[in-house]
Design a protein around this motif. Structure first.
Motif, PDB file in Angstrom:
ATOM      1  N   UNK A 206      17.068 -11.539 -23.358  1.00 43.24           N
ATOM      2  CA  UNK A 206      16.636 -11.314 -21.989  1.00 43.24           C
ATOM      3  C   UNK A 206      15.128 -11.380 -21.879  1.00 43.24           C
ATOM      4  N   UNK A 207      14.621 -10.967 -20.726  1.00 44.94           N
ATOM      5  CA  UNK A 207      13.185 -11.011 -20.481  1.00 44.94           C
ATOM      6  C   UNK A 207      12.477 -10.016 -21.390  1.00 44.94           C
ATOM      7  N   UNK A 208      11.451 -10.471 -22.095  1.00 46.92           N
ATOM      8  CA  UNK A 208      10.707  -9.608 -23.010  1.00 46.92           C
ATOM      9  C   UNK A 208       9.627  -8.858 -22.241  1.00 46.92           C
ATOM     10  N   UNK A 209       8.873  -8.041 -22.966  1.00 48.25           N
ATOM     11  CA  UNK A 209       7.772  -7.316 -22.346  1.00 48.25           C
ATOM     12  C   UNK A 209       6.730  -8.292 -21.821  1.00 48.25           C
ATOM     13  N   UNK A 218      15.014 -16.662 -21.985  1.00 50.65           N
ATOM     14  CA  UNK A 218      16.286 -16.247 -22.583  1.00 50.65           C
ATOM     15  C   UNK A 218      16.110 -15.121 -23.583  1.00 50.65           C
ATOM     16  N   UNK A 219      14.922 -15.002 -24.152  1.00 49.71           N
ATOM     17  CA  UNK A 219      14.711 -13.978 -25.157  1.00 49.71           C
ATOM     18  C   UNK A 219      13.444 -14.233 -25.941  1.00 49.71           C
ATOM     19  N   UNK A 490      11.552 -12.116 -14.476  1.00 50.97           N
ATOM     20  CA  UNK A 490      11.315 -13.535 -14.257  1.00 50.97           C
ATOM     21  C   UNK A 490      10.522 -14.101 -15.425  1.00 50.97           C
ATOM     22  N   UNK A 491      10.713 -15.390 -15.666  1.00 49.75           N
ATOM     23  CA  UNK A 491       9.958 -16.069 -16.708  1.00 49.75           C
ATOM     24  C   UNK A 491       9.545 -17.455 -16.257  1.00 49.75           C
ATOM     25  N   UNK A 524      16.219 -13.695 -15.310  1.00 50.32           N
ATOM     26  CA  UNK A 524      17.199 -13.288 -16.312  1.00 50.32           C
ATOM     27  C   UNK A 524      17.603 -11.843 -16.059  1.00 50.32           C
ATOM     28  N   UNK A 525      18.925 -11.609 -16.091  1.00 51.74           N
ATOM     29  CA  UNK A 525      19.464 -10.266 -15.889  1.00 51.74           C
ATOM     30  C   UNK A 525      20.423  -9.968 -17.042  1.00 51.74           C
TER      31      UNK A 525
END
Length: 740
Positions: A206-209, A218-219, A490-491, A524-525
Motif C-alpha cells: 500500500x501507500x508508504x510514508x 503499490x508498496x 495517493x501516489x 491505494x486503499x
C-alpha cells in the motif's frame, strides 16, 4: 516503546532516541549469530524486566536510577551492560562453556510481520535469505508469498517483480531508505543488488510514508546492506550452476578507529559462460553475461548523538543474447544472426548523517544518494543508447511534541534531480527533472495498542507542476492476539517511457509513443488483519489482507490494437487492481516452519477502448514453503512449491480480422507449478548448499514467436508469462568469520 524511536528506526535506522531503551539480543552459534527469543532482561537491583521477542528484539523502560542492564539465558553466559545513553543496543551472548553438554539453539523463522509498524510490513532477515541461493535481490523473493518474480522477455535475462498484481515500477524500491533502481536501472536493477550483501529486506504494501517520497503506489521494498560496524568480520560466498553460471561474493569489515570509525569492502563477480538452448528454438535461453561490482562504505559514530555514513559503488556489466551463433562484436545487420548486446556502466554514491538531542527529544537526519548510468545496446536492428544522472536528497526533523511519545511530528524537505539523454530510432530525447518538495507527518499514539499516522507533502515538478500527496495509516491491537491495520493514500510516479520498456525492442513491431516521459497517478486503499492462535502449545499466525489500486492516469502498454506497432499511450478509461491474500505461518513440530499462502489478483485495464484483464498476469498464486533444521542446526532442508494461475495472452488483429476475441480459450495460458528445493550443511565457520530451481523443468512453450525468421514481421520475444528456462541445479559454499 516511545513513538519517536519507532519512526526513527523505520525511516532512519542510523539514529534513534527515546525514554525507552530498545535493542536486539543474539546468541553466538557455529554458523554465526542468531536472534534469541525469551532472554531475561532486567535492570540490576530491581524487579523491572522483559523478555526478548521471537526476533530477539526487546524494549524496556529506563528511569533515572537504572544503569546496569542484565541479560540472562539458559546455556549462555550472563551479560551486564552499563547504559549511559538511550541508543539502540545490540548484544551477543556467548555460549556457557561450563555447560558443554547443553547447547541451546533458537530457530530463526526468517520472515515475520511487524507487530508495531502501522504499515503492513513483512520483514525478511538473513535466515530467510539462506533458504535459497539468493544471488541477487530478485531471487531473494523466491520463497516470498507477496512478491512475484518473472522474466520480462525471453532474450535479455531481465527480471521483474510484481506486488499486489502490479509491475515492480509501481513499488518504491529503496536501498537503506533512499530511492534506487530507477530510470535506466529499472530493467536490470534487481540483479545489481547482490543477495549476500543484504542484511534484511522490508516489504511494505500500500501507500508508504510520505517521508519516503511520492512515488510509492503499490508498496515499498527496502533492502538494508550489511553494516561495517557489525560483528561479521569476513564473509565469502561462491556459487556454481550446472548451466554455466558462476558467482563470487566477498565482504569484510575493518575497525579503523576503535568502534567509532569502521569501513566495509564488498566485491561481486558473476558470469554466465555457457550457451544453453533447452527448447531448441535456436536462441539462447539466457544471455551470456559478465558483471563486476565493488562497494566501499564508511561509518562514523561518536556515541554521543552524531552518526554519519558514506559509500560508493562501481558496476560494469555486459550481456550478449540472441541466436546461438551470434557472437559479441557482430554488427546488427540482417546478414548476421539476430543478436542482442547490452552494456551497462554505473557509478553510485551515498551520504547520510544524523544528530540527536536527547534532552529535547529531537533528531535531525540527512539522506542523499547519487548515480550516473550509461547504457549502450542494440536489439536486433534497433539501437538504444542512453545516459542518466540522478541526485536525491532529503532532510528530516523529528520532534516528540509532548516529551511522552504520544504526539510526534516529522517535517522536512527533499529534492530530486534527474537528467536523461536517450537515442532511439535515430531520434534524440533529452529532458531534465527538478523536483523540490516539502512534507509533514503527524503521529498520534495514546497507548501501545493504537497508532494513527497522517501525512501530506507538496512537490513542485518543473515538468508536471505542483501536486499534493496525502497518506493515512492506522494500527489497532485488540488484546495481544489480534491486529488491525488500514491505509489510504495517493501516489505519483514519473514513467520513463523508453527506458522502462526497452525490452519491448525485442519485437518486430516498433514502439509508438508521443512523449518520452509521462506522470502516473493512483489511489491505494487497503486493510489487513493478523490473528495469533495457540495450537498444540505453538503459535499459529493467520494474515488476511486486501488492497485496491485505482489509477487516475497511467502509461498503458498496448500490444493488441495495432498489428504494426506496440503502442505506449496514456490511459483512456478505467484501470485498477484488486489483490486479496491469505497466509498462515506455523511450526507444527520442533524446527519445522510451514508457510501456506494464497493470493487472488484482479487486474483490469482499458486497452483499445475496452476494459480488459491485463495480459501476462497470473490470476492467482498459491504457495507452500517448508523449512526444517536438524538438532543443533547441522542440516537445513528447504522446499517451496508455487501454484501460478492462468491468465490472458495478448493478441493483435491480422489481415482480414476486424478485432480479437479476447475471451477465446486459445488466448489464455494455463496454470502451472514451479518447485524449488535446497539442502544446506553447516560447519563451524562455513556451510555448503546444493539446490535446484524449477525442479520439474516446466517451461513456457514457444516463448519466442517467429524464432525461425527473427528479422521477419512475426518475431516477438516479449510475450512471457512463465519460466523460459528449465531445471537449474546449483551448489555453493559460504564462509563466515565474526569478531570475538
Amino acid at each position: 516503546m516511545k513513538l519517536s524511536v519507532l519512526f526513527l528506526l523505520i525511516f532512519f535506522p542510523f539514529i534513534a532516541f527515546s525514554q525507552v531503551l530498545e535493542g536486539v539480543v543474539f546468541g553466538k552459534e557455529e554458523n554465526g549469530r542468531q536472534p534469541l527469543p525469551g532472554v531475561n532482561i532486567f535492570w540490576q537491583g530491581t524487579s523491572k524486566g522483559v523478555a526478548s521477542d521471537n526476533d530477539g528484539t526487546f524494549k524496556i523502560s529506563k528511569e533515572s536510577g537504572d544503569h546496569i542492564l542484565v541479560f540472562s539465558f539458559v546455556g549462555y553466559e550472563t551479560h551486564e551492560l552499563h547504559v549511559n545513553e538511550l541508543q539502540p543496543v545490540e548484544i551477543t551472548l556467548q555460549p556457557n562453556l561450563q555447560l558443554e553438554e547443553i547447547k541451546v539453539v533458537h530457530k530463526n523463522r526468517g520472515t515475520y510481520l511487524s507487530a508495531i509498524d502501522p504499515i503492513q510490513t513483512e520483514r525478511i532477515n538473513g535466515a530467510e535469505l539462506h533458504k535459497a541461493a539468493c544471488c541477487n535481490l530478485a531471487e531473494s523473493f523466491e520463497t516470498n508469498p507477496s512478491v512475484d518474480v518473472s522474466y520480462s522477455d525471453a532474450v535479455t535475462g531481465a527480471k521483474q517483480i510484481k506486488l499486489l498484481g502490479l509491475d515492480g515500477t509501481y513499488s518504491l524500491l529503496q536501498i537503506e531508505n533512499m530511492p534506487a533502481m530507477r530510470g535506466l536501472a529499472t530493467n536490470f536493477g534487481l540483479t545489481y543488488v547482490p543477495g549476500p550483501w543484504i542484511e534484511s529486506i522490508q516489504v511494505s504494501k500500500g501507500a508508504a510514508s510520505i517521508l519516503n517520497g511520492y512515488e510509492s503506489i503499490a508498496g515499498q521494498i527496502n533492502a538494508e546492506y550489511k553494516k561495517p560496524d557489525a560483528q561479521e568480520k569476513l564473509f565469502l560466498n561462491a556459487y556454481a550452476g550446472a548451466s554455466g553460471r558462476y558467482e563470487f561474493n566477498g565482504n569484510g569489515n575493518i575497525r579503523v578507529y576503535k568502534d567509532k570509525l569502521t569501513t566495509g569492502l564488498f566485491v561481486y563477480a558473476a558470469e554466465q559462460s555457457q550457451r544453453n538452448d533447452e527448447n531448441g528454438d535456436g536462441f539462447l535461453d539466457e544471455p551470456l553475461s559478465r558483471q563486476i561490482q565493488v562497494f566501499n562504505r564508511w561509518k562514523f559514530n561518536n556515541h554521543n548523538g552524531f552518526m554519519a555514513q558514506a559509500g560508493f559503488t562501481v558496476l560494469t556489466e555486459d550481456r550478449t543474447g540472441g541466436q546461438m551463433n551470434f557472437e559479441r562484436g557482430m554488427e546488427p545487420l540482417v546478414s548476421n544472426p539476430y543478436g542482442i548486446q547490452i552494456d551497462n556502466n554505473r557509478l553510485e554514491g551515498f551520504f547520510k548523517s544524523g544528530y540527536v538531542w536527547p534532552s529535547q527529544r529531537t533528531a535531525l537526519a540527512w539522506l542523499s544518494n547519487f548515480s550516473k548510468h550509461e547504457t549502450r545496446s542494440f536489439y536486433g536492428l534497433n539501437r538504444y543508447d542512453a545516459d542518466e544522472t540522478r541526485f536525491y536528497g532529503s532532510a528530516i526533523l523529528t520532534r516528540d511534541l509532548n516529551f511522552s511519545g504520544t504526539h510526534t511530528l516529522n517535517t522536512g524537505f527533499s529534492f530530486i534531480y534527474d537528467d536523461f539523454s536517450e537515442n532511439l530510432y535515430q531520434r534524440q530525447f533529452n529532458r531534465t527533472e527538478q523536483v523540490p518538495g516539502i512534507f509533514g507527518e503527524y503521529t498520534f499514539k495514546p497507548n501501545e495498542a493504537f497508532t494513527l499516522m497522517t501525512g501530506i507533502r507538496a512537490d513542485f515538478h518543473n515538468l508536471f507542476g505542483t501536486f499534493i500527496t496525502p497518506r493515512l495509516h492506522f494500527r489497532y491491537n485488540l488484546g495481544n492476539h489480534l491486529t488491525f491495520r488500514g491505509s489510504a493514500g495517493k501516489g505519483y510516479r514519473t514513467a520513463n517511457v523508453i527506458s522502462e520498456n526497452n525490452f519491448l525492442l525485442a519485437s518486430a513491431r516498433p514502439l509508438q509513443f508521443v512523449n518520452d516521459v509521462f506522470q502516473e497517478e493512483a489511489w491505494n486503499y487497503g486493510f489487513a488483519i493478523v490473528q495469533y492462535y495457540t495450537l498444540w502449545e505453538r503459535e499459529l499466525q493467520i494474515n488476511a489482507e486486501f488492497f485496491r489500486t485505482d489509477f487516475k492516469s497511467q502509461l498503458v502498454v498496448d500490444r493488441e490494437t495495432s498489428a504494426g506497432n506496440i503502442i505506449l499511450a496514456p490511459l483512456d478509461g478505467e484501470s485498477y487492481s484488486n489483490s486479496l491474500q491469505f497466509d498462515v505461518r506455523f511450526q507444527p513440530i520442533d524446527r519445522l516452519d510451514v508457510l501456506l499462502a494464497y493470493r487472488h489478483n484482479d487486474v483490469q485495464q482499458t486497452i483499445g477502448g475496452e476494459l480488459r484483464e491485463k495480459p501476462l498476469t497470473s490470476r492467482y498464486k498459491g504457495m507452500a514453503s517448508f523449512n526444517y533444521t536438524t538438532n543443533l542446526k547441522k542440516w537445513m532442508f528447504d522446499y517451496t512449491i508455487q501454484f501460478n494461475g492462468g491468465g490472458r495472452i495478448p493478441r493483435f488483429p491480422v489481415e482480414g480480422m476486424e478485432r480479437v476475441d479476447v475471451s477465446a480459450d486459445y488466448y489464455e495460458f494455463s496454470p502451472y507449478t514451479v518447485m524449488n528445493a535446497q539442502i544446506t550443511k553447516y560447519f563451524r565457520h562455513w556451510n555448503m548448499y546444493l539446490g535446484t530451481e524449477n525442479l520439474t523443468g516446466f517451461m513456457q512453450e514457444n516463448p519466442i514467436a517467429g524464432a525461425d525468421e527473427p528479422f521477419g514481421p512475426d518475431f516477438d520475444a516479449t510475450n512471457i508469462w512463465g519460466p523460459v528456462m528449465g531445471r537449474r541445479i546449483y551448489m555453493g559454499v559460504r564462509f563466515l568469520l565474526n569478531y570475538e
